[in-house]
Design an enzyme around this catalytic site. Sequence first.
Site, mmCIF file in Angstrom:
data_model
loop_
_atom_site.group_PDB
_atom_site.id
_atom_site.type_symbol
_atom_site.label_atom_id
_atom_site.label_comp_id
_atom_site.label_asym_id
_atom_site.label_seq_id
_atom_site.Cartn_x
_atom_site.Cartn_y
_atom_site.Cartn_z
ATOM 1 N N ILE A 222 -18.604 5.507 -21.117
ATOM 2 C CA ILE A 222 -18.397 4.543 -22.217
ATOM 3 C C ILE A 222 -17.094 4.863 -22.961
ATOM 4 C CG2 ILE A 222 -19.342 3.609 -24.373
ATOM 5 C CD1 ILE A 222 -22.076 4.639 -23.526
ATOM 6 N N LYS B 6 -22.416 16.112 -28.669
ATOM 7 C CA LYS B 6 -21.690 14.840 -28.623
ATOM 8 C C LYS B 6 -21.598 14.218 -30.021
ATOM 9 C CE LYS B 6 -23.190 14.086 -23.873
ATOM 10 N NZ LYS B 6 -24.332 13.612 -23.070
ATOM 11 N N GLY C 3 -23.651 10.896 -14.991
ATOM 12 C CA GLY C 3 -23.527 10.583 -13.571
ATOM 13 C C GLY C 3 -22.090 10.726 -13.105
#
Length: 414
Positions: free
Chosen positions: A133, A202, A299
């Site tokens: 993203i 994060k 991923g």
Amino acid sequence: MKVSKIAVMGFGVVGSGTVELFYKNKDIIEKRSGRKMDIKYILDLREFPGSPFADKMTDSFDEILNDPEVTVVAELMGGKTFAYDYTKRLLQSGKSVVTSNKELVAYHGAELIKIAKENKCNYFFEASVGGGIPIIRPLHQCLAANRIERIAGILNGTTNYILTKMIYDQISFDQALADAQRLGYAERDPSADIDGADACRKLCILGSLAFGKQIYPEYVHCSGIRNIALEDVEYVANAGYAVKLIGLIDKTENGLVATVCPRLVSVNNPLSGVNDVFNAIMIRGDSVGDTLFYGRGAGKEATASAVVADIIDAVKHENADIASLTWEDSTDRSFMVPYKSANVRVYVRVSSHEADSLKGLITTLFGYVDFIPRKQRTENELAFITPSIEEYQIDRKLALLSEHAEVRRKIRLL
Ligand code: HSE
């Protein structure tokens, strides 16, 4: 024409994804960077016999450090021991470093960014938050005119995948975790996913960038999803909520309140519909209002997409640092507020032999509450949602309630 030479450190899931993506899309990558580019080295202590990239393999960090042709290095090793030392030395020698290493950025971001600026190179970490993203660049560039008021996000793909599979496929926690590991989503030690540390790192990166001071993981209240039971998921679904692991920073009059914990998210909130390995991050700015960034949070290919974008940007910005990508170190946490002093609504599940007779006491303690029905509710259980009250007060009231019933679960609302 000069060819920009790249090195990749770490040939695991993200490292191999980065090299494969680079060669798959080399034509458009070079077009967009305006340069010829090539990967000269891949650093890994393991051997990869038969790999199409065998001629690039090295086990010598010094070979990369001392090669003047190499201008950009992707640190995809993870951890904060070797990765910290190597990143520092590369930046000190004027080579830009791009990384997916959220642990390193969350603990040493301020220092590494400063070293990069002093040496006229860049430290980029788009892949450290939200996998593929775009969020780091939008936050410090597209939203640069705003004062940020809130960051709320689903920041860990593994836990979101587990919660989704448990709810929709009715598979066990352990089976869902094993699937997430097989798909390459989970951390090497999956407790960092399950107990919230990964989401916390994060959140710290986003918060540091948005609010200008290093928010260390220790400044954030953090709890994971180990204690979420299917009973809770079923109760709250009846009331129109989904349970999600949410990283949240709110800017209040007194300072920042930061938490990572499971929260009930109303079905009216788009975050409630973010499932599987997807992540979503809502940023609220004082001018723009709410914005939402959504995509694959973990991923190989998704994360490689962000790493290669950083490599392109680093090549384009050789000898010029990006001023807005920065924050200061913080020596104390006085800009943070204890999370329990913030107002919050909570879901509570209690058990007692005479659960229904507790309703009066609960109403006396909390004022108006929403009692939640559940189809298979056992007779000696009760679930309810409190009004919005300071969390210290809620805990005091629950302590009084626990003299009459066992308080089995407390989950905050977003
Ligand atoms: N283990 C992490 C996750 C990988 O599941 O989100 C991406 O940072």
